[in-house]
Design an enzyme around this catalytic site. Sequence first.
Site: not given
Length: 687
Positions: A300, A419
């Site tokens: 991220e 994810e």
Amino acid sequence: MQVKRRTRRWVALATMAAAVLAAGLGMLVPSIAYADEGCEVEYTVANQWPGGFTANVSITNLGSAVNGWDLVWTFPNGQRVTQAWGATTTNAGDQVTATNVSYNGSIASSGSVSFGFNGSWTGSNNEPASFALNGTVCDGGVVEPTTPPTTTPPPTGSVNAMETVAAMQPGWNLGNSLDAVGSDETAWGNPRITEALIDNVAAQGYNSIRIPVTWDNHQSKSAPYAVEDAYLDRVEEVVGWALDADLYVLINIHHDSWIWMADMNTNRTVVEARYEAIWTELADRFRDAPQELLFESVNEPQFNNVDDATAYGLLDDLNTSFHEIVRDSGGNNAERVLVLPTLHTNADQGRLDALSDTIAALDDPNIAATIHYYGFWPFSVNIAGYTKFNDEVKADLEGYFDRAYNEFVANGIPVLVGEYGLLGFDAHTGTIEQGEKLKFFEYAGHYANEKGITLQLWDNGQHLGRTSFQWSDPELFAMMESVWTGRSSTASTDQVFIAKSGSVTDATITLNLNGNTFQGLRNGSTQLVQGTDYTISGSTLTIKASKLTSLLGDRSYGVRANLHAEFSSGADWRISLVSYDTPTVSAASGTTASFAIPTSFKGDQLATMEAKYADGSNAGPQNWTSYKEFARAFGPDYTAGTIGLTEDFFAEVNDGQKVTLTFHFWSGKTVTYYVTESGGNVTGSLS
């Protein structure tokens, strides 16, 4: 439980490969021909479900080296290719032509390449009778050359990114352990990782494990920014357990992305030095690890106080540096699959385009792209009235995966959703109503399969017990597991509410068959009788009033029976019969730090809450909507008999102004309540 299909991962690459093409031979003038010619084709249907299937195709070249290929076959039962990876396909009626993509056009003598596809079928799904490679029938024989030879290219490597990522489906995250921010892996409440846990993950049927790692507390803050040997040893130990358990493994730089890397624009020299130091040590430590280990550059990625254009440039620098460090370290790192994220790891088109530019510039066939997906945000956290898996939620999911597919998978670049889950799980796994939750996970798994995208479940300890090895929500796991190989049926609801004080009438539920057929309805181990206890007409299930009356018994509040609809494939669908009356609430007082409304739920369940001032304007946090966020602003406690309002809710309520709360229950009933906060004290009343 899924049965493992390999004894070591490198064996799996030959058997599972990429999802691939099925065939039968049609006539085609060869587009390319070389020296002595001969070939064999292995065609395998890896997964099949009503109306769809995934196939793997492996081509072995028995003749001289091939530089560019077409493989042609004819479907015997009207099947069609709907999506391919590792090849570009064209259809002419039942005949399919699969053409190599950029990274697999060369097939050395005795060498092999693979590709995969998803297809559609009706009636029968028989294998094609024969295949032709560049016009030569692949029957295991070798014929003399028909055209002059061309320059023989070097043999291709042993690693194929598309096949590797396809073989990683399904995947699981070892969250909140080695990525925990603190002194060690227990800092966020999870126990130390054990080999037994890793073995159990594999035993559940998972094919890959993502091991997030945060390095900040284990790296020197001054040059040369060395990582603690003991920490590297621990990471290596856990990776080794996973490889020994026959799992693909993905490791990364995790929460460092926001702890110190986010300041890259103002602290570039230090950030780059720390980042490069970590990857230099990791590349050296795992230089000779098997190719079942993958590296992810950063989790991220995000950058403080910059616009997107600047952020794209910063991320490109990190991804490029990561690629150079790993590839230059040699050994198995020369071909290891490297995973690169988009900015924020999301699939907004601008993010995808920027990463696509980076990958094109690297010109490396063993690159995969990664994104994360936690669902349509209002549904994912239960805010703004999005309590159901409706068409808007579904469209968001489809659009997200479609964009990733079109940008990457369709162009031969695999996509790993490193994810996925629901954001509401961070607050409470009951934030989303159970049936709506199950519909989300069923469709997410199905649609990812349709698009050739691999999913890795985010689990920070809330799903699979780290020491018990039991699922906290067995229904959820059963639903996720079912879509590894097909589809499950769902329904318009998993709850039938029957007023305790009212008359009992027939209950009608719409089934979402998803290509399956309805098989029956049972109560425990007892099969209900069609025609007497229930009727089925197409996708409409009607439970007779007489059977409901019997199952309700004394009609005391709560779930009186759990029926299970059974289908030709996939998980059963539970239907709870609930006896209820309209809930009641009572006056209360307290503080903003501790305020709970006494509630007699009477068998009902809370879906959402609205908050408005007397003038009709929205009250409380996120006042763009009257519907507040479940578990963040409010939440039911069925055991205690209360509905609690949080300190965060009152922090954004105007002092001294009465707020009208409307509680919406799953039965369809609503209850009104009033609260006023003044100087930190709260009073609640019925008027």
